[in-house]
Design an enzyme around this catalytic site. Structure first.
Site, PDB file in Angstrom:
ATOM      1  N   ASP A 163       0.971  -1.439   0.009  1.00 37.34           N
ATOM      2  CA  ASP A 163       0.011  -0.026   0.064  1.00 37.34           C
ATOM      3  C   ASP A 163       0.888   1.379  -0.074  1.00 37.34           C
ATOM      4  OD1 ASP A 163      -2.099   1.661   0.068  1.00 37.34           O
ATOM      5  OD2 ASP A 163      -2.770   1.309   2.223  1.00 37.34           O
ATOM      6  N   ASP A 368      -1.620   5.791  -6.209  1.00 33.96           N
ATOM      7  CA  ASP A 368      -2.112   4.872  -5.208  1.00 33.96           C
ATOM      8  C   ASP A 368      -2.180   3.214  -5.568  1.00 33.96           C
ATOM      9  OD1 ASP A 368      -2.978   3.673  -2.809  1.00 33.96           O
ATOM     10  OD2 ASP A 368      -5.110   3.994  -3.448  1.00 33.96           O
TER      11      ASP A 368
END
Length: 404
Positions: A163, A368
């Site tokens: 992440d 992201d």
């Protein structure tokens, strides 16, 4: 993304491509370059199998990353897999719908964090680095990409979510007050020789946004909450992580005994953000503050891609765009988006001003790894939609496809 959409960050998810990231912020280029991305058909679903352990021979250890001593960077790499590789019992439509649902929750999480922040006002060692794998997590019902790495001594190999949109590294730990379902056995810290709790009031504990203390044990307590309602809570500790035979010692991570949310399948999360507690920030000097990743497609290719840390992460033929810093929020990787082209022609009405990151921390474009769909501020989306309709006017609309 309506209403105050202009002040919300746009999310840019890059699939079928490679991303090179540095924790530093280079000078903005005065002559931007453009490159066409080609979409390729997805391969057939593969069959994956994993060993519970990996050989510990020829293992190299990186010492405490918090030490002030200079050290030589080594090369580490891990394979990357998309979560789709782990599931074969769902139809493409089921996978697509669940991906959009998860994606919407994640976007709400990122935008709410950015909005909340918006309302508030040396010498580096060089060397080849290290790497790990990247796999698709779709089969586990997750929209994230996973890697497989060893935790503890001896190393217990588990799937971890990658992440770039968060910082704290954490793993589900026994005993569980409440743990979600994961593919591998829950990590038991009592069976690891390298596990150590962090004392209350220590510098590492104070780096947490909301540090706590278990007064009975006198150990640091962490809690991380995400905008979609997911959270993890437990003891903040240090542990050894193993990447393809390379051991990284004393990584600060959360040992979560109460974990709830959308992290299905993986044992925890490897935070790759820009904040001071992320994995790249903790051991940045070991790999010259550089890492890159190539993402496999969502259909779960049988050949995983890689995430590489160190100077070897940067290809000599790579082309770059500068990272932009948000003065109010150091977690996210922002880039400057100047425009969008359809069919080789720049779309009128889409200008850099639509994506500008202002001095209060609003706006901007975030790279992201945990967001599946590229999301744009409404004026940019409307212009892109109209240009695409014109360019695809000779094509038949597919069943179940809706362009709003």
């Amino acid at each position: 993304m309506e209403g105050k959409a202009r002040n919300a960050p746009a999310l840019l998810f890059l699939s079928l491509t490679c991303v090179f990231l540095s924790l530093c912020t280079p000078t903005l280029s005065t002559s931007p370059q453009f490159q066409t991305l080609t979409i390729n058909p997805l391969p057939e679903k593969p069959t994956l199998s994993w060993a519970d352990t990996e050989p510990e021979s020829e293992t190299q250890t990186l010492s405490d990353s918090t030490s002030s001593e200079a050290s030589t960077t080594i090369s580490l790499s891990v394979q990357l897999h998309h979560l789709d590789a782990l599931s074969s019992d769902k139809t493409p439509q089921d996978l697509f719908n669940s991906r959009l649902t998860r994606d919407a929750s994640r976007v709400r999480s990122l935008t709410s964090l950015a909005a909340a922040v918006g309302r508030t006002n040396g010498t580096r060692a060089r060397g080849p680095g290290f790497s790990s794998s990247v796999i698709s997590g779709l089969a586990q019902g997750s929209g994230e990409y996973f890697t497989r790495l060893g935790v503890g001594t001896p190393a217990r190999y588990v799937f971890m979510v990658l992440d770039t949109g968060s910082d704290v590294v954490w793993i589900q730990c026994a005993p569980c007050k409440k743990c979600y379902s994961q593919t591998d056995p829950v990590f038991d810290p009592t069976k690891s020789r390298s596990f150590a709790n962090i004392p209350c009031g220590s510098p590492l504990c104070r780096r947490l946004d909301s540090p706590g203390c278990n007064t009975k044990k006198q150990v640091c307590v962490y809690q991380v909450s995400y905008g979609d309602g997911s959270f993890t809570y437990g003891e903040f500790s240090t542990e050894t992580l193993t990447f393809r035979g390379n051991r990284v010692g004393r990584v600060a991570l959360g040992c979560g005994h109460d974990n709830e949310g959308l992290f299905v399948g993986a044992a925890g999360l490897l935070g790759l953000g820009r904040g001071r507690l992320s994995f790249p920030s903790q051991i940045g000097r070991r790999f010259n503050r550089k890492f890159s990743y190539c993402l496999v497609d969502r259909s779960a290719s049988s050949k995983p891609s890689s995430m590489v840390f160190g100077d070897s992460a940067i290809s000599r033929t790579a082309r770059f765009t500068p990272l932009v810093s948000n003065p109010k929020l150091d977690t996210f990787y922002y880039v400057e988006l100047l425009g969008i082209s359809v069919g080789g022609t720049r779309v009128p009405g889409i200008t850099a001003s639509l994506f500008k990151l202002d001095s209060t921390g609003n706006g901007g474009v975030i790279i992201d790894s945990g967001t599946s769909v590229t999301r744009l501020t409404r004026p940019a989306y409307m212009a892109l939609r109209n240009a695409f309709r014109v360019g695809a006017s000779n094509l038949k609309t597919g069943t179940g496809i809706l362009i709003v």
